[in-house]
Design a protein around this motif. Structure first.
Motif, PDB file in Angstrom:
ATOM      1  N   THR A  88     193.762 -32.129 -53.539  1.00  0.00           N
ATOM      2  CA  THR A  88     193.177 -33.407 -53.937  1.00  0.00           C
ATOM      3  C   THR A  88     193.983 -34.571 -53.368  1.00  0.00           C
ATOM      4  O   THR A  88     195.187 -34.695 -53.637  1.00  0.00           O
ATOM      5  CB  THR A  88     193.123 -33.533 -55.477  1.00  0.00           C
ATOM      6  N   ASP A  89     193.336 -35.387 -52.568  1.00  0.00           N
ATOM      7  CA  ASP A  89     193.908 -36.639 -52.037  1.00  0.00           C
ATOM      8  C   ASP A  89     195.292 -36.428 -51.401  1.00  0.00           C
ATOM      9  O   ASP A  89     196.226 -37.200 -51.640  1.00  0.00           O
ATOM     10  CB  ASP A  89     194.011 -37.692 -53.152  1.00  0.00           C
ATOM     11  N   LEU A  90     195.408 -35.406 -50.574  1.00  0.00           N
ATOM     12  CA  LEU A  90     196.699 -35.043 -49.984  1.00  0.00           C
ATOM     13  C   LEU A  90     197.040 -35.957 -48.804  1.00  0.00           C
ATOM     14  O   LEU A  90     196.233 -36.125 -47.887  1.00  0.00           O
ATOM     15  CB  LEU A  90     196.666 -33.586 -49.532  1.00  0.00           C
ATOM     16  N   ILE A  91     198.248 -36.523 -48.845  1.00  0.00           N
ATOM     17  CA  ILE A  91     198.724 -37.424 -47.791  1.00  0.00           C
ATOM     18  C   ILE A  91     200.121 -36.989 -47.353  1.00  0.00           C
ATOM     19  O   ILE A  91     200.954 -36.615 -48.177  1.00  0.00           O
ATOM     20  CB  ILE A  91     198.791 -38.884 -48.302  1.00  0.00           C
ATOM     21  N   GLY A 121     199.402 -36.869 -53.557  1.00  0.00           N
ATOM     22  CA  GLY A 121     198.311 -35.908 -53.697  1.00  0.00           C
ATOM     23  C   GLY A 121     198.778 -34.658 -54.411  1.00  0.00           C
ATOM     24  O   GLY A 121     199.973 -34.478 -54.675  1.00  0.00           O
ATOM     25  N   THR A 122     197.829 -33.772 -54.721  1.00  0.00           N
ATOM     26  CA  THR A 122     198.145 -32.554 -55.464  1.00  0.00           C
ATOM     27  C   THR A 122     197.586 -31.315 -54.778  1.00  0.00           C
ATOM     28  O   THR A 122     196.573 -31.374 -54.080  1.00  0.00           O
ATOM     29  CB  THR A 122     197.585 -32.610 -56.902  1.00  0.00           C
ATOM     30  N   ILE A 123     198.279 -30.185 -55.012  1.00  0.00           N
ATOM     31  CA  ILE A 123     197.871 -28.884 -54.480  1.00  0.00           C
ATOM     32  C   ILE A 123     197.954 -27.869 -55.605  1.00  0.00           C
ATOM     33  O   ILE A 123     198.940 -27.833 -56.357  1.00  0.00           O
ATOM     34  CB  ILE A 123     198.787 -28.415 -53.340  1.00  0.00           C
ATOM     35  N   SER A 124     196.938 -27.034 -55.731  1.00  0.00           N
ATOM     36  CA  SER A 124     196.987 -25.871 -56.622  1.00  0.00           C
ATOM     37  C   SER A 124     196.752 -24.633 -55.776  1.00  0.00           C
ATOM     38  O   SER A 124     195.748 -24.537 -55.067  1.00  0.00           O
ATOM     39  CB  SER A 124     195.913 -25.974 -57.712  1.00  0.00           C
ATOM     40  N   LEU A 125     197.692 -23.692 -55.846  1.00  0.00           N
ATOM     41  CA  LEU A 125     197.641 -22.484 -55.026  1.00  0.00           C
ATOM     42  C   LEU A 125     197.746 -21.276 -55.961  1.00  0.00           C
ATOM     43  O   LEU A 125     198.804 -21.012 -56.526  1.00  0.00           O
ATOM     44  CB  LEU A 125     198.807 -22.501 -54.039  1.00  0.00           C
TER      45      LEU A 125
END
Length: 268
Positions: free
Chosen positions: A11-14, A62-66
C-alpha cells in the motif's frame, strides 16, 4: 493470515534515494498460489520494489504485508516465508553445489536430517544431482540459475521471488527455467512473484501482470485483459499503448539501474 487475505499486500509504497524517487506510491495485492509479474524496462523500479519486499531495503514510506508479516518490523518471520533468486549471481564459486545448499539450509535452521533429504530432492528437481560434488565455478550460467532456484526452495517457502531470473540466458535455457517454476507452482501451489523486461515471459507465464515504468505502476491485469483494453495484437503493443513508448533501450535502462544501485549503497 486469513484465507481471504492476499499473501502479498503493498500500500502506497515509496522509495527515495536523495532527490531520486525510484518507486513512487505503488499499491497492489497478490493472491496465494498466483504467478504475478512486474513487467518493465531496466531502471523502472522493479528491483527496488523486490528489495523492499524481501527486507533488503527499508521503504521511505508505505506498508507491506508478506504472508501476514511486516518485512520491516518482522524481518526474520518474513524471510522464512519466502525464497529468492537474485538478479546478480549469489553462489559461492569455491563451494560445490551440495555445499552451497547445505550452507543455505544451516542459515535457515533446517534440521540436519530434513536438510539432507531436501537437498537431494531439490538437486534432482533441477536436474543437478549428478553434479552435486562439482564446484560452482565449473557450472554454466543456466546451471547456476537452476541451482539458485533449488537453493531458494530448500526451506519450503510460501512465496518465491525471482528478479530477472533468465537475464543473459539463451532462449532454450530460459524455457527450461520457466518449466521448473511453472511445475513448482502447479504441484505445490507456491506463490511466484517475478520481475522481467521480457514480454514473452510475462505473456506466457504470469496469471497477472503489473506494468511498471519510471517507478509507477501503470496498469495491473491479466494478459488477456491488457490486450482487450488496449486493442493491440500483443503485450509489446499494449505496453506502448499504456506508457506511450516501447520498452526503453537496454543501455539507457542499465545506466539508470546502475545510478540507482550506486545511490542505494552509498547513501544507505
Amino acid at each position: 493470515m486469513s484465507k481471504n487475505e492476499p499473501i502479498i499486500k503493498v500500500t502506497d509504497l515509496i522509495k527515495e534515494f536523495g532527490n531520486f524517487t525510484a518507486v513512487e506510491k505503488i499499491s497492489f495485492e497478490v493472491k496465494e498460489g498466483e504467478i504475478f509479474a512486474f513487467l518493465g524496462p531496466n531502471g523502472a523500479g522493479k528491483t527496488t520494489s523486490i528489495k523492499m519486499l524481501t527486507t533488503l531495503l527499508t521503504p521511505t514510506s508505505g506498508t507491506i504485508s508478506l504472508n501476514g508479516f511486516d518485512p520491516v518490523s518482522e524481518q526474520e518471520k518474513a524471510r522464512k516465508s519466502f525464497g529468492i533468486v537474485f538478479q546478480d549471481p549469489s553462489l559461492d564459486d569455491e563451494l560445490t553445489a551440495y555445499e552451497n545448499l547445505e550452507f543455505h539450509g544451516v542459515l535457515y535452521g533446517v534440521p540436519k536430517a530434513l536438510r539432507h533429504k531436501r537437498i537431494e530432492e531439490m538437486l534432482k528437481y533441477v536436474d543437478l544431482w549428478e553434479r552435486k560434488d562439482s564446484l560452482i565455478k565449473t557450472f554454466s550460467g543456466g546451471m547456476k540459475r537452476r541451482l539458485e532456484i533449488a537453493r531458494g526452495l530448500l526451506h519450503h517457502p510460501k512465496i518465491f521471488f525471482l528478479d530477472e531470473p533468465t537475464l543473459g540466458l539463451d532462449p532454450q535455457t530460459r524455457n527450461h527455467i520457466w518449466s521448473y517454476i511453472k511445475k513448482l507452482n502447479q504441484e505445490e501451489g507456491i506463490t511466484v512473484f517475478f520481475t522481467t523486461h521480457y514480454m514473452d515471459e510475462a505473456a506466457r507465464v504470469a496469471d497477472r501482470v503489473a506494468i511498471i515504468d519510471h517507478g509507477k505502476i501503470i496498469k495491473i491485469d491479466t494478459v488477456r485483459g491488457l490486450l482487450q483494453k488496449t486493442k493491440k495484437n500483443n503485450l509489446e503493443d499494449a505496453f506502448l499503448a499504456l506508457t506511450g513508448h516501447e520498452i526503453r533501450d537496454e543501455a539507457v535502462g542499465a545506466r539508470e539501474s546502475m545510478r540507482m544501485r550506486h545511490q542505494a549503497w552509498t547513501r544507505h
